[in-house]
Design a protein around this motif. Structure first.
Motif, PDB file in Angstrom:
ATOM      1  N   PRO A   1       0.671  -1.435  -0.007  1.00 40.57           N
ATOM      2  CA  PRO A   1      -0.250  -0.248  -0.091  1.00 40.57           C
ATOM      3  C   PRO A   1       1.022   0.910   0.106  1.00 40.57           C
ATOM      4  CG  PRO A   1       0.348  -0.951   2.494  1.00 40.57           C
ATOM      5  CD  PRO A   1       0.402  -2.001   0.951  1.00 40.57           C
ATOM      6  N   ASP A   2       0.167   1.900   0.057  1.00 39.69           N
ATOM      7  CA  ASP A   2       0.923   3.659  -0.464  1.00 39.69           C
ATOM      8  C   ASP A   2       0.638   3.745   1.470  1.00 39.69           C
ATOM      9  OD1 ASP A   2       1.439   3.936  -2.862  1.00 39.69           O
ATOM     10  OD2 ASP A   2      -0.434   3.472  -3.206  1.00 39.69           O
ATOM     11  N   ILE A   3       0.306   3.865   2.283  1.00 44.04           N
ATOM     12  CA  ILE A   3      -0.927   4.274   3.388  1.00 44.04           C
ATOM     13  C   ILE A   3      -1.670   3.378   4.044  1.00 44.04           C
ATOM     14  CG2 ILE A   3      -1.635   5.758   4.415  1.00 44.04           C
ATOM     15  CD1 ILE A   3      -1.607   7.770   2.784  1.00 44.04           C
ATOM     16  N   VAL A   4      -0.088   2.849   5.713  1.00 44.46           N
ATOM     17  CA  VAL A   4      -0.772   1.803   6.363  1.00 44.46           C
ATOM     18  C   VAL A   4      -2.083   2.408   7.195  1.00 44.46           C
ATOM     19  CG1 VAL A   4      -0.371  -0.033   7.993  1.00 44.46           C
ATOM     20  CG2 VAL A   4       1.015   0.473   5.676  1.00 44.46           C
ATOM     21  N   CYS A   5      -2.056   2.714   8.060  1.00 43.84           N
ATOM     22  CA  CYS A   5      -3.065   2.724   9.111  1.00 43.84           C
ATOM     23  C   CYS A   5      -2.726   1.416  10.070  1.00 43.84           C
ATOM     24  CB  CYS A   5      -4.543   4.155   8.597  1.00 43.84           C
ATOM     25  SG  CYS A   5      -4.452   5.224   7.594  1.00 43.84           S
TER      26      CYS A   5
ATOM     27  N   ALA B   1      -3.300   1.035  14.797  1.00 43.34           N
ATOM     28  CA  ALA B   1      -3.484   1.037  15.990  1.00 43.34           C
ATOM     29  C   ALA B   1      -4.003   0.306  17.106  1.00 43.34           C
ATOM     30  CB  ALA B   1      -4.951   2.242  16.174  1.00 43.34           C
ATOM     31  N   LYS B   2      -4.775  -0.176  17.828  1.00 37.96           N
ATOM     32  CA  LYS B   2      -5.208  -1.414  18.371  1.00 37.96           C
ATOM     33  C   LYS B   2      -4.221  -2.372  19.273  1.00 37.96           C
ATOM     34  CE  LYS B   2     -10.387  -1.375  16.590  1.00 37.96           C
ATOM     35  NZ  LYS B   2     -10.633  -1.595  18.007  1.00 37.96           N
ATOM     36  N   GLY B   3      -3.728  -2.757  18.752  1.00 35.61           N
ATOM     37  CA  GLY B   3      -3.107  -4.281  19.504  1.00 35.61           C
ATOM     38  C   GLY B   3      -1.356  -3.232  18.858  1.00 35.61           C
ATOM     39  N   MET B   4      -1.385  -2.257  19.170  1.00 34.98           N
ATOM     40  CA  MET B   4      -0.044  -1.846  18.295  1.00 34.98           C
ATOM     41  C   MET B   4       0.521  -1.300  20.147  1.00 34.98           C
ATOM     42  SD  MET B   4       0.529   1.070  16.580  1.00 34.98           S
ATOM     43  CE  MET B   4       2.029   2.545  16.606  1.00 34.98           C
ATOM     44  N   GLY B   5      -0.422  -0.976  21.206  1.00 29.31           N
ATOM     45  CA  GLY B   5       0.061  -0.524  21.976  1.00 29.31           C
ATOM     46  C   GLY B   5       0.066  -1.384  23.494  1.00 29.31           C
ATOM     47  N   GLY B   6      -0.261  -2.530  22.849  1.00 33.93           N
ATOM     48  CA  GLY B   6      -0.061  -4.041  23.870  1.00 33.93           C
ATOM     49  C   GLY B   6      -1.148  -3.084  25.018  1.00 33.93           C
ATOM     50  N   GLY B   7      -2.465  -2.682  25.277  1.00 32.58           N
ATOM     51  CA  GLY B   7      -3.222  -2.298  26.163  1.00 32.58           C
ATOM     52  C   GLY B   7      -3.184  -0.707  25.761  1.00 32.58           C
ATOM     53  N   MET B   8      -1.811   0.281  25.145  1.00 29.59           N
ATOM     54  CA  MET B   8      -1.844   2.270  25.477  1.00 29.59           C
ATOM     55  C   MET B   8      -2.689   2.311  24.214  1.00 29.59           C
ATOM     56  SD  MET B   8      -0.342   2.007  28.632  1.00 29.59           S
ATOM     57  CE  MET B   8       0.410   4.190  28.713  1.00 29.59           C
ATOM     58  N   PRO B   9      -3.387   3.597  24.830  1.00 25.49           N
ATOM     59  CA  PRO B   9      -3.389   4.237  23.858  1.00 25.49           C
ATOM     60  C   PRO B   9      -2.636   4.486  22.589  1.00 25.49           C
ATOM     61  CG  PRO B   9      -4.288   5.012  25.447  1.00 25.49           C
ATOM     62  CD  PRO B   9      -3.429   4.701  25.901  1.00 25.49           C
ATOM     63  N   ILE B  10      -3.060   4.012  21.096  1.00 30.62           N
ATOM     64  CA  ILE B  10      -1.921   5.083  20.373  1.00 30.62           C
ATOM     65  C   ILE B  10      -2.124   4.300  18.960  1.00 30.62           C
ATOM     66  CG2 ILE B  10       0.347   2.151  20.405  1.00 30.62           C
ATOM     67  CD1 ILE B  10       1.814   4.570  20.210  1.00 30.62           C
ATOM     68  N   GLY B  11      -1.707   5.424  18.045  1.00 32.48           N
ATOM     69  CA  GLY B  11      -2.219   5.217  16.382  1.00 32.48           C
ATOM     70  C   GLY B  11      -1.084   5.480  16.224  1.00 32.48           C
ATOM     71  N   ALA B  12      -0.612   5.471  14.127  1.00 33.86           N
ATOM     72  CA  ALA B  12      -0.010   5.973  13.490  1.00 33.86           C
ATOM     73  C   ALA B  12      -0.534   5.405  12.173  1.00 33.86           C
ATOM     74  CB  ALA B  12       1.197   5.258  13.749  1.00 33.86           C
ATOM     75  N   PHE B  13      -0.165   6.670  11.462  1.00 33.30           N
ATOM     76  CA  PHE B  13       0.114   6.372   9.594  1.00 33.30           C
ATOM     77  C   PHE B  13       1.272   6.250   9.341  1.00 33.30           C
ATOM     78  CE2 PHE B  13      -1.859  10.565  10.572  1.00 33.30           C
ATOM     79  CZ  PHE B  13      -0.966  11.529   9.499  1.00 33.30           C
ATOM     80  N   ILE B  14       1.850   5.265   8.046  1.00 33.38           N
ATOM     81  CA  ILE B  14       2.815   4.768   7.812  1.00 33.38           C
ATOM     82  C   ILE B  14       3.106   5.004   6.623  1.00 33.38           C
ATOM     83  CG2 ILE B  14       4.865   4.350   7.628  1.00 33.38           C
ATOM     84  CD1 ILE B  14       3.518   2.263  10.394  1.00 33.38           C
ATOM     85  N   ALA B  15       3.902   6.134   5.687  1.00 30.02           N
ATOM     86  CA  ALA B  15       3.718   5.909   4.398  1.00 30.02           C
ATOM     87  C   ALA B  15       4.932   6.670   3.838  1.00 30.02           C
ATOM     88  CB  ALA B  15       2.756   7.777   4.129  1.00 30.02           C
ATOM     89  N   PRO B  16       5.633   6.877   2.610  1.00 30.71           N
ATOM     90  CA  PRO B  16       6.880   6.649   2.099  1.00 30.71           C
ATOM     91  C   PRO B  16       7.152   8.440   2.622  1.00 30.71           C
ATOM     92  CG  PRO B  16       5.940   5.692  -0.156  1.00 30.71           C
ATOM     93  CD  PRO B  16       4.973   6.375   1.425  1.00 30.71           C
TER      94      PRO B  16
END
Length: 397
Positions: free
Chosen positions: A240-244, A246-261
């Motif tokens: 993909p060009d962008i990946v979004c 969250a959820k399982g990312m933080g091990g129970g802590m609130p966090i998210g990300a979007f990732i791109a070139p």
């Protein structure tokens, strides 16, 4: 007043019939009530606790970071090692071109940021998403959602949004040179675990390439090992060009990300500067917990065990009332005849000590998405309790 009374009186309610399960402690795959109740968590807080509740490495990382510092400044201004180390660890799991990370607080925020980025980078007005997609509940994320029941009372929503059928080849013709991005759940979650064919994703990738459209994979539920690969898009041989996420990312802590070139992400840096801002995005404690989560997934080889565990669920959950089981790894939907059949089974399973539920847009299927640390013995115990609940409600009246 006790906790339940305070909950009902002072916390905003999202339904008229909350579950009202009270939890005092959680550890591993288990949650514990105030009177000694013990529950197997088969939904991981809706795909959050992939490494289990309170994994000791995640807890240690968060505590260690709290001893150093917590919030310092809005995202992107100070050099904070938890953010930088996490960004590097994330990009190490991804194809080389996905090398730049914008850290936020949640999946909805990741979608919002990706929508802005796609429009800003392409200069195009329109976004396409899928029928029965769920991308979050904030205004923009709701706009690209694909189920009218949740949208109709909040209109007008964002303009320029249209929908295609997930997995439908003919609808790909709707992607054109006015389309900034296609947002797609790699595995549709709230639609009841729908998995498109590899050929579909490859055709979608080609169509986006032909029209200069950005392909945005929503991996908020299906990322971080849930499907048996770190990222679900790896199953389909696409990038993909962008990946979004969250959820399982933080091990129970609130966090998210979007990732791109980097060349795409850098459009936020000018015209205007500060093109996207977040106060608490990339919170150092959440970043430390997320980095520990990635290490646990890798060091404990949790992802490698997903497929065998999913197969054991499918082997054990056999009953005439179960019509089918759809899954990609430990992202599973157990289909029944109707919600009226399913709901009492879920209620009895909870009474028996197994937490499960249904899906927003698919209320005839039971959601199963346990922590990836679940053992075969624990799977057997959980399945027995579910089958016992089914047996109670399938007896002749």
């Amino acid at each position: 007043m006790n906790s339940r009374q305070l909950f009902l009186q002072h916390l905003a309610q999202t339904t008229d019939f909350p579950l009202l399960i009270e939890i005092e402690k959680a550890e591993g795959i288990y949650m514990f009530g105030p009177n000694g109740q013990k529950y197997i968590d088969l939904i991981s807080g809706i795909g959050v606790s992939n490494v289990g509740h309170r994994h000791p490495e995640v807890v240690k990382a968060a505590k260690d970071q709290m001893d150093k510092y917590m919030h310092l400044m809005v995202y992107g201004e100070y050099v904070q090692s938890p953010q930088s180390l996490l960004a590097k660890a994330l990009t190490d799991t991804l194809p080389k071109k996905l090398d730049n990370v914008y850290l936020v607080n949640s999946g909805s925020e990741a979608i919002e940021g990706a929508m802005k980025l796609a429009k800003r980078h392409t200069g195009r007005p329109n976004i396409i998403s899928c029928v029965d997609a769920y991308h979050g509940s904030s205004h923009g994320a709701l706009s690209v959602g694909g189920n009218e029941i949740f949208k109709r009372n909040y209109r007008p929503l964002l303009p320029g949004i249209s929908h295609i059928v997930y997995g439908g080849f003919a609808d790909l013709e709707k992607i054109d040179k006015d389309t900034a991005a296609v947002f797609i759940e790699t595995i549709q979650g709230e639609a009841g675990i729908k998995v498109a064919r590899k050929e579909y994703f490859q055709a979608l990738r080609r169509k986006c390439n032909e029209t200069g459209t950005l392909l945005v994979c929503d991996e908020i539920q299906c990322g971080f090992g849930r499907t048996g690969k770190f990222w679900a898009f790896e199953h389909f041989d696409i990038i993909p060009d962008i990946v979004c996420c969250a959820k399982g990312m933080g091990g129970g802590m609130p966090i998210g990300a979007f990732i791109a070139p980097k060349e795409i992400m850098h459009t936020f840096a000018n015209n205007p500067i500060l093109g996207h801002i977040t106060t608490f995005g990339g919170h150092p404690v959440s970043c430390a917990a997320s980095l520990a989560t990635i290490k646990v997934l890798q060091d404990e080889k949790l992802i490698e065990g997903v497929e065998n565990k999913a197969n054991l669920f499918k082997e054990l959950l056999v009953h005439p009332s179960i019509k089918s089981i759809r899954n990609k790894g430990l992202m599973m939907a157990v289909e029944f005849e109707s919600f009226e059949v399913l709901k009492p089974i879920i209620d009895t399973a909870i009474e028996n000590g197994v937490i499960t539920d249904w899906f927003l847009f698919c209320d005839d299927a039971m959601r199963i998405a346990p922590p990836l640390i679940i053992t075969e013995d624990q799977i057997r115990e959980a399945c027995k309790k579910i089958l016992d609940a089914i047996a109670i409600h399938s007896q002749p009246k």
